[in-house]
Write an enzyme that holds these catalytic residues in place. Structure first.
Site, PDB file in Angstrom:
ATOM      1  CE  LYS A 117      -4.394  -1.871   1.374  1.00 28.10           C
ATOM      2  NZ  LYS A 117      -5.451  -2.025   2.389  1.00 28.10           N
ATOM      3  NE  ARG A 172      -7.587  -8.196   0.538  1.00 23.30           N
ATOM      4  CZ  ARG A 172      -7.174  -7.449  -0.474  1.00 23.30           C
ATOM      5  NH1 ARG A 172      -6.155  -6.631  -0.333  1.00 23.30           N
ATOM      6  NH2 ARG A 172      -7.778  -7.529  -1.648  1.00 23.30           N
TER       7      ARG A 172
HETATM    8  C1  PT1 Z   1      -8.039  -4.394   3.111  1.00 25.92           C
HETATM    9  C2  PT1 Z   1      -8.274  -4.399   1.704  1.00 25.92           C
HETATM   10  C3  PT1 Z   1      -9.347  -5.202   1.229  1.00 25.92           C
HETATM   11  N1  PT1 Z   1      -7.529  -3.674   0.826  1.00 25.92           N
HETATM   12  C4  PT1 Z   1      -9.817  -5.883   3.415  1.00 25.92           C
HETATM   13  N2  PT1 Z   1     -10.099  -5.930   2.106  1.00 25.92           N
HETATM   14  C5  PT1 Z   1      -7.843  -3.693  -0.482  1.00 25.92           C
HETATM   15  N3  PT1 Z   1     -10.560  -6.611   4.279  1.00 25.92           N
HETATM   16  C6  PT1 Z   1      -8.899  -4.484  -0.941  1.00 25.92           C
HETATM   17  C7  PT1 Z   1      -3.016   2.234  -1.074  1.00 25.92           C
HETATM   18  O1  PT1 Z   1      -2.989   3.053  -0.138  1.00 25.92           O
HETATM   19  O2  PT1 Z   1      -7.087  -3.678   3.653  1.00 25.92           O
HETATM   20  N4  PT1 Z   1      -8.812  -5.130   3.925  1.00 25.92           N
HETATM   21  N5  PT1 Z   1      -9.633  -5.216  -0.097  1.00 25.92           N
HETATM   22  C8  PT1 Z   1      -7.030  -2.865  -1.434  1.00 25.92           C
HETATM   23  N6  PT1 Z   1      -7.277  -1.476  -1.230  1.00 25.92           N
HETATM   24  C9  PT1 Z   1      -6.260  -0.536  -1.235  1.00 25.92           C
HETATM   25  C10 PT1 Z   1      -6.330   0.549  -0.381  1.00 25.92           C
HETATM   26  C11 PT1 Z   1      -5.161  -0.717  -2.043  1.00 25.92           C
HETATM   27  C12 PT1 Z   1      -5.281   1.461  -0.321  1.00 25.92           C
HETATM   28  C13 PT1 Z   1      -4.120   0.181  -2.018  1.00 25.92           C
HETATM   29  C14 PT1 Z   1      -4.153   1.277  -1.144  1.00 25.92           C
HETATM   30  O3  PT1 Z   1      -2.116   2.123  -1.918  1.00 25.92           O
END
Ligand code: PT1
Length: 276
Positions: free
Chosen positions: A221, A255
């Site tokens: 992230k 995850r």
């Molecule tokens: C998470 C999650 C998810 N993240 C759960 N499900 C994502 N339960 C998708 C960035 O800042 O943390 N928990 N499903 C992916 N989402 C992101 C959010 C991807 C922020 C990248 C960022 O780069």
């Protein structure tokens, strides 16, 4: 601590890894290489072989700035993959969706966990989850994916996220979802500044102290982009550090896109966490 996932009981007495299986053409980290259901199946099975206890199948990106996809498009992407995984392995299959119809169809196709970044706040989502016996992951998000990083604000981020998650767990109990079916997620990167994310990770013990297991998603992230100045493809070492810290803070499900390396980090961290 166990999580009841539609006929499967996931043992969380030791922390486990959830492997990310994106079935999207615009996914932020793998360029959409896994759209073909057979290719997605192979990728899922490889993650199981690498140590994943859960495979998280997602057909709509929720990364910051992502656009929504239609219901039919999401179903067409995820259902064939869930069906194939269901017959090919006995890992828990998770469906990463905000849509009640996708939740129902995915559970009918064999999903054992509903992973909803909206925490079942969409109209009909609580009822869709309650209708089956799959587990639910309730995640905190401030705002919505398209705009959530524009101006995130909290007075006390740990307190506010904790209160939100407890409220969503109560809403689940009220519609008949058993406590053994609930896990919680602070939602790293979902309407949070770098400081908010770091405060949450440093304060994870407080969130993990309740009755529900904690899931964390930190893999690749942008907080690592901010901290390290690294491109998304060069964030594995940072992601392993975050996974380690999360397990020391009490996380039970991590995850990750990089299952083999994360499973090593999780087991090492757990060996230390168990001694204190
Ligand atoms: C998470 C999650 C998810 N993240 C759960 N499900 C994502 N339960 C998708 C960035 O800042 O943390 N928990 N499903 C992916 N989402 C992101 C959010 C991807 C922020 C990248 C960022 O780069």
């Amino acid at each position: 601590m166990n999580l009841h996932c539609a006929g499967r009981v996931l043992d969380l007495s030791r922390p486990v890894v959830m492997g990310v299986l994106n079935v999207t053409p615009n996914s932020f980290s793998d360029g959409g290489r896994f759209i073909d259901p057979e290719a997605a199946l192979a990728q899922g099975l490889a993650m199981v072989a690498d140590g994943a206890a859960i495979i998280d199948v997602g057909g709509e990106s929720t990364r910051p700035g992502a656009d929504p996809v239609s219901l039919q498009q999401e179903l067409d992407r995820v259902i064939p993959v869930i069906e194939r995984l269901r017959s090919a392995c006995d890992a828990v299959i998770s469906i990463d969706t905000m849509k009640p119809v996708v939740m129902r169809e995915a559970v009918a196709a064999g999903a054992g966990l509903i992973n909803d970044v909206m925490g079942l706040r969409a109209e009909g989502a609580l009822e869709a989850a309650a209708a089956g016996s799959a587990a639910v992951c309730l995640m905190h998000m401030q705002g919505e994916p398209r705009t959530m990083q524009q101006a995130p604000h909290y007075d006390e981020v740990v307190t506010e996220v904790d209160a939100f998650l407890r409220g969503r767990a109560q809403a689940c109990l009220a519609v008949g979802i058993a406590p053994e079916r609930i896990c919680l997620d602070p939602g790293f990167g979902f309407g949070k500044s770098l400081d908010h994310n770091l405060d949450l990770l440093a304060g994870l013990r407080r969130l993990a102290g309740g009755p529900y297991p904690l899931l964390v998603g930190l893999s690749r992230k942008s907080l690592l982009g901010s901290l390290l100045g690294r491109h998304v493809d060069d964030r594995l070492p940072g992601s392993l550090a975050l996974a380690t810290i999360a397990v020391l803070g009490g996380a039970r499900i991590v995850r990750s896109h990089d299952v083999a390396a994360t499973w090593d980090a999780v087991r090492v961290a757990d060996a230390i966490a168990r001694r204190s």
